[in-house]
Design a protein around this motif. Structure first.
Motif, PDB file in Angstrom:
ATOM      1  N   PHE A 260       0.838  -1.206   0.000  1.00  0.00           N
ATOM      2  CA  PHE A 260       0.000   0.000   0.000  1.00  0.00           C
ATOM      3  C   PHE A 260       0.876   1.261   0.000  1.00  0.00           C
ATOM      4  N   GLU A 262       3.916   1.566  -1.230  1.00  0.00           N
ATOM      5  CA  GLU A 262       4.494   1.694  -2.572  1.00  0.00           C
ATOM      6  C   GLU A 262       3.478   2.305  -3.537  1.00  0.00           C
ATOM      7  N   ASN A 263       2.230   1.866  -3.410  1.00  0.00           N
ATOM      8  CA  ASN A 263       1.161   2.385  -4.264  1.00  0.00           C
ATOM      9  C   ASN A 263       0.922   3.868  -3.982  1.00  0.00           C
ATOM     10  N   ASP A 266       3.643   5.873  -5.645  1.00  0.00           N
ATOM     11  CA  ASP A 266       3.451   5.873  -7.097  1.00  0.00           C
ATOM     12  C   ASP A 266       2.334   6.837  -7.506  1.00  0.00           C
ATOM     13  N   ILE A 267       1.205   6.783  -6.781  1.00  0.00           N
ATOM     14  CA  ILE A 267       0.072   7.669  -7.071  1.00  0.00           C
ATOM     15  C   ILE A 267       0.456   9.129  -6.855  1.00  0.00           C
TER      16      ILE A 267
END
Length: 345
Positions: A260, A262-263, A266-267
């Motif tokens: 989560f 990492e996401n 990225d977002i």
């Protein structure tokens, strides 16, 4: 003593600043370089209250002003002070602006300003000697106002203009100056002097007139400028958990917080591009227009809900956009409904 004026072409930069000026309190600069391990650890710490954790992530992702309210001891101040862990480091242009305001030449990170609730409007906005106030010292950083209702009404109302325009124009007999004031406003408050007005476990000890006066400091227009208005309960009842907090709880139980985090990183890198060309915006708007409470909000309130709804979609893109999605989004903007209702006293 005011220093010699310097003309600067950068629109977001101040026009001049004195080297000898005394600032209301010393600049507190915090290193905010995004680090996966730090984000993962911070989320794990904040998971003691999932709704608080979700609120901070969304506020940091979309740069949404946030007000957290709740009983004493639920972790409002502790949680909000962790928000800088989720903010990007300054880029080169932002760094120039911060250096000019704080008159430093060394490397700086995002400012984190936390003035005491006794701060006057002049201390927050700027004084008679044309010095920058806290809103300008927090430019490109965080302005943290703990116990918002303890500030004077005049101090709170003075924040409305810089929150809208992103700048402050100070005009005094000694001259005039325009300072930038693009900051993330993070605030906490108790609902009354004792803190238990809406408590499910303790009864409020305050006189109703005192509680009404306490809440009246937070005017409707000021509340309307907070995108996220979150009430934090402790403990949280299972039947009142929103779908985003439930999703985060499930990931935590599956040991997937690293994924989560990492996401989230990225977002955050591509957030602005996602907003420019996203086909889900019309779908979000369609379901928002079906929500009765959304339609009753001011145009400013509707715009802010629309923006945070998109942030929720970006971070929780595995959750389907439907009525439940919108209802959960609306649960992160409920203080105006709680604090301005007429039948609570």
């Amino acid at each position: 003593m005011v220093s010699k004026k310097k003309k600067i072409n950068n629109k977001n930069s101040i026009q001049f600043i004195s080297k000898e000026e005394n600032i209301f309190c010393e600049p507190k600069i915090i290193d905010s370089s995004l680090n996966l391990k730090e984000i993962e650890n911070t989320i794990s710490i904040l998971m003691k209250n999932p709704k608080l954790c979700v609120s901070l992530l969304i506020a940091a992702l979309g740069h949404h002003h946030i007000l957290i309210a709740g009983e004493p001891g639920v972790g409002k101040s502790f949680g909000l002070q962790k928000i800088y862990q989720f903010l990007d480091p300054l880029n080169e242009i932002e760094m120039i602006d911060v250096k000019l305001i704080h008159f430093v030449s060394s490397h700086v990170a995002r400012p984190f300003r936390s003035p005491h609730h006794s701060a006057t409007p002049a201390a927050l906005i700027g004084g008679s000697s044309l010095k920058p106030g806290e809103v300008s010292l927090a430019h490109k950083g965080v302005l943290f106002l703990d116990e918002l209702s303890e500030f004077s009404s005049s101090s709170l109302e003075s924040l409305r203009e810089p929150l809208d325009s992103g700048e402050v124009f100070i005009s005094r007999s000694g001259g005039h100056i325009r300072y930038p004031a693009q900051f993330l406003l993070c605030a906490t408050t108790n609902p009354c002097s004792c803190g238990y007005l809406f408590s499910k476990i303790k009864s409020c000890r305050c006189n109703p007139k005192e509680s009404r006066k306490y809440l009246q400091k937070l005017s409707g227009p000021l509340l309307d400028r907070f995108c996220l208005q979150v009430w934090i309960d402790s403990p949280i009842e299972s039947n009142e958990i929103d779908i985003f907090s439930a999703y985060l709880i499930e990931l935590n139980s599956q040991k997937k917080i690293k994924f989560f985090s990492e996401n989230f990183l990225d977002i955050k890198k591509k957030y602005n591009d996602l907003k420019k060309q996203n086909k889900k915006l019309s779908e979000i708007e369609k379901y928002l227009m079906m929500n009765e409470r959304y339609c009753s909000l001011s145009l400013r309130g509707q715009k802010k809900i629309y923006n945070i709804a998109f942030s929720f979609y970006c971070l929780f893109n595995e959750i389907e956009i439907n009525k439940l999605f919108v209802e959960s989004v609306m649960s992160f903007r409920e203080l105006d409904k709680m604090f301005l209702q007429r039948n609570i006293f």
